[in-house]
Scaffold this active site. Structure first.
Site, PDB file in Angstrom:
ATOM      1  N   CYS A 152       0.830  -1.208   0.000  1.00 39.02           N
ATOM      2  CA  CYS A 152       0.000   0.000   0.000  1.00 39.02           C
ATOM      3  C   CYS A 152       0.862   1.255   0.000  1.00 39.02           C
ATOM      4  O   CYS A 152       0.491   2.270  -0.584  1.00 39.02           O
ATOM      5  CB  CYS A 152      -0.947  -0.018   1.195  1.00 39.02           C
ATOM      6  SG  CYS A 152      -2.006   1.429   1.332  1.00 39.02           S
ATOM      7  N   HIS A 323      -3.588   2.955   5.518  1.00 39.21           N
ATOM      8  CA  HIS A 323      -3.876   3.374   4.149  1.00 39.21           C
ATOM      9  C   HIS A 323      -3.363   4.788   3.925  1.00 39.21           C
ATOM     10  O   HIS A 323      -3.331   5.608   4.847  1.00 39.21           O
ATOM     11  CB  HIS A 323      -5.384   3.307   3.900  1.00 39.21           C
ATOM     12  CG  HIS A 323      -5.788   3.500   2.470  1.00 39.21           C
ATOM     13  ND1 HIS A 323      -5.305   2.713   1.449  1.00 39.21           N
ATOM     14  CD2 HIS A 323      -6.630   4.384   1.888  1.00 39.21           C
ATOM     15  CE1 HIS A 323      -5.837   3.101   0.305  1.00 39.21           C
ATOM     16  NE2 HIS A 323      -6.640   4.129   0.550  1.00 39.21           N
ATOM     17  N   ASN A 344      -9.080   9.490  -1.467  1.00 37.57           N
ATOM     18  CA  ASN A 344      -8.766   8.066  -1.358  1.00 37.57           C
ATOM     19  C   ASN A 344      -8.440   7.553  -2.759  1.00 37.57           C
ATOM     20  O   ASN A 344      -9.292   7.595  -3.653  1.00 37.57           O
ATOM     21  CB  ASN A 344      -9.966   7.310  -0.780  1.00 37.57           C
ATOM     22  CG  ASN A 344      -9.658   5.851  -0.513  1.00 37.57           C
ATOM     23  OD1 ASN A 344      -8.668   5.308  -1.008  1.00 37.57           O
ATOM     24  ND2 ASN A 344     -10.498   5.191   0.265  1.00 37.57           N
TER      25      ASN A 344
END
Length: 605
Positions: A152, A323, A344
């Protein structure tokens, strides 16, 4: 099987095979036996090979094949041999086998692919046209899917760069790329030095024919090809498992990145006002920015897993643990509210607290002031700065300045023959100085082979021959160490001195000088007198430790500065007619190096 083996079915029985001798089954099952370390050394750079290896192209016929890192292969030899295999290019230095997937000493992937495929084959499974396209006319920062690989941190960096398409386009040498033949050239800044990484478009796919790892929602190939090039640079896809977005941004842009610790639900590590001012400046400068939540995202592997109370808390807030979110804007309303605009990269999942799309905090005045229109951009939301400090752990910024003067030198970071830079400026100039050590990702680095603790000291000239301290960094055992400062015109050059306080140690590194004005700056890299380095380090420690300095009978000052890893102690005798004797208990320390007036004495413990 000197270098490990793969296991496949032969006549119904699981048998071992060399990686280059695949069994007559659809796909090898698993890399079975971890390879002993130090078994295979690169013929070109003499470093252990941790992932994929290939045979040196200059190996004479009939002689023992010499293994090399994929990046140590001459690009011309790679082109010559790979393009000689019609109809499409095949990268034989990072082949479509398990050796490109796994670290050889610990082969493990949670969701391994079942094969490799070209875009013409896997794009239809993603409901896209089978014609390969590197970039569409508009690079979309939305819909960058991580895939079934725990990277990630790297995918977040791609999402941040997608906000500035020019930064992405500069990574690919588009004039040399040939999508029809599957040939691509990527520029990565590894260890502070630009390297050309050549890859083909054979990518890992699953049993359903879809890409196993990173992909984009619009079918553009730039993201999975960048991931493959980055995996090749580090030996395997498995090597990308854990990391920092700051490292990825530096490797992709060539500019230094820094990480600010916010708190993430524990307690803010920095002052909110100071960080907010810096953040506003970075947004105005157009620097790539990423805000990350604490924890580890475990949802990328597919399948069900039990969510912890911590994960459930963030899920109720509309956030994802572990994240990265792209920072788009930072605004202060007339009412005094500080708001951050985030995206996002997945294009879904938004903040559900105060100042979310459905929040009653949005007054008509606030909507007008920010030109706010709810539910128009998927994955984009506003969040209050106190909530950022409360729920986000780090803020990463990449100081990307493509218009600045950019100079680099490959040197050795050593104690007795230090390298330094002389910097001359004709007008006020912002400057960044960085020391890059060789990246240890995907290598056989043991505990005693980690990054050296190093620092950077900047000295400004005063008078005809003296220097005074301008700026310095603490000692950090990190891959990249950056010092940013402001330089005014001076009669003599500034001195930029990197330092690692280890005797009998020599590590290759790169010194990077990045200066605001190209036409009015001059940088000369030199090898200097060790006395200059010693004195600059003592001066930096003496200045930084003044707050806790101890006076000795009004005649001397004792200063101790630094961390537990590297601590510098300075005794300043303020008299000219008295001696000062010191007994220092260093029984629990190693590498004690005493100096007297900058002169090296015998080492004692």
């Amino acid at each position: 099987f000197e270098h490990g083996f793969i296991v496949g079915l032969y006549r119904g029985v699981r048998q071992p095979f060399h990686a280059h001798c695949p069994p007559p089954s659809p796909m090898p099952l698993v890399m079975d036996q971890p390879m002993a370390k130090e078994r295979m050394m690169c013929y070109a750079c003499q470093a252990p090979i941790a992932g994929s290896a290939c045979v040196h192209p200059d190996t004479a016929a009939g002689s023992h094949p010499q293994p090399v890192h994929p990046l140590c292969v001459d690009p011309k030899a790679l082109q010559r041999k790979g393009l000689g295999q019609p109809p499409q290019f095949v990268d034989w230095s990072f082949s479509a086998t398990v050796t490109s997937l796994y670290q050889v000493w610990c082969p493990e992937l949670q969701c391994p692919p079942s094969g490799w495929s070209r875009p013409q084959m896997f794009l239809p499974y993603h409901d896209h046209d089978p014609v390969p396209v590197l970039f569409h006319k508009r690079v979309s920062p939305l819909g960058i899917h991580q895939g079934r690989l725990g990277n990630c941190w790297f995918v977040s960096a791609l999402g941040v760069l997608a906000e500035a398409p020019a930064a992405l386009w500069s990574i690919f040498r588009t004039s040399a790329c040939d999508p029809c033949r599957g040939y691509y050239e990527i520029r990565l800044c590894k260890g502070g030095w630009w390297r050309t990484v050549i890859v083909d478009d054979l990518l890992p796919v699953g049993p359903d024919g879809r890409l196993t790892f990173c992909c984009t929602a619009d079918g553009a190939l730039w993201a999975p090809l960048l991931e493959k090039g980055y995996a090749k640079a580090h030996g395997s896809y498995q090597s990308l498992g854990v990391g920092r977005s700051a490292d990825a941004l530096t490797d992709l842009t060539g500019f230094p990145s820094m990480e600010v610790v916010l708190g993430g639900g524990i307690s803010p590590k920095v002052g909110g006002d100071e960080t907010w001012s810096q953040l506003r400046h970075w947004v105005q400068q157009g620097y790539p920015l990423c805000a990350a939540t604490p924890g580890e995202d475990r949802g990328w592997g597919g399948g069900a897993h039990t969510r912890t109370a911590f994960e459930q808390k963030f899920e109720r807030l509309g956030l994802i643990v572990g994240h990265g979110y792209c920072v788009l804007d930072a605004q202060c309303l007339r009412s005094g509210e500080r708001l951050l605009k985030l995206r996002n990269p997945w294009g879904r999942g938004e903040w559900m607290g105060e100042w979310s799309d459905s929040s009653p905090m949005w007054t008509d005045a606030a909507r007008t002031e920010l030109a706010y229109r709810p539910h128009t951009e998927p994955g984009v939301f506003w969040i209050a700065w106190p909530d950022v400090l409360r729920h986000f752990e780090t803020l990463t910024v990449c100081h990307r300045e493509p218009a600045w003067l950019d100079l680099r030198a490959q040197v050795d970071l050593q104690y007795d023959a230090p390298a330094f830079a002389e910097v001359t400026v004709d007008r006020p100039t912002e400057a960044m100085f960085t020391v890059y050590q060789q990246d240890l990702r995907g290598t056989f680095a043991e505990e005693d082979q980690q990054y050296l603790a190093a620092s950077i000291t900047v000295l400004r000239p005063i008078g005809d021959s003296e220097y005074d301290l301008l700026e310095f960094t603490d000692y950090h055992a990190m891959r990249d160490i950056t010092c940013r400062t402001h330089l005014e015109p001076a009669a003599r050059p500034y001195l930029v001195i990197p330092h690692a306080p280890y005797r009998d140690t020599c590590r290759p590194c790169v010194i990077h000088a990045c200066l605001q004005h190209r036409e009015s700056c001059k940088v000369v890299f030199r090898r200097g007198d060790p006395q200059l380095t010693y004195r600059s380090c003592l001066l930096a420690a003496y200045r930084s430790g003044q707050a806790s300095a101890r006076d000795i009978e009004g005649k001397a000052t004792w200063v101790s500065a630094g961390s537990n890893r590297v601590r510098t102690c300075v005794l300043h005798n303020r008299t000219s007619h008295m001696d000062v004797q010191v007994r220092l208990d260093a029984s629990r320390s190693t590498g004690l190096v005493p100096h007297l007036g900058g002169g090296l004495q015998s080492e004692v413990t």
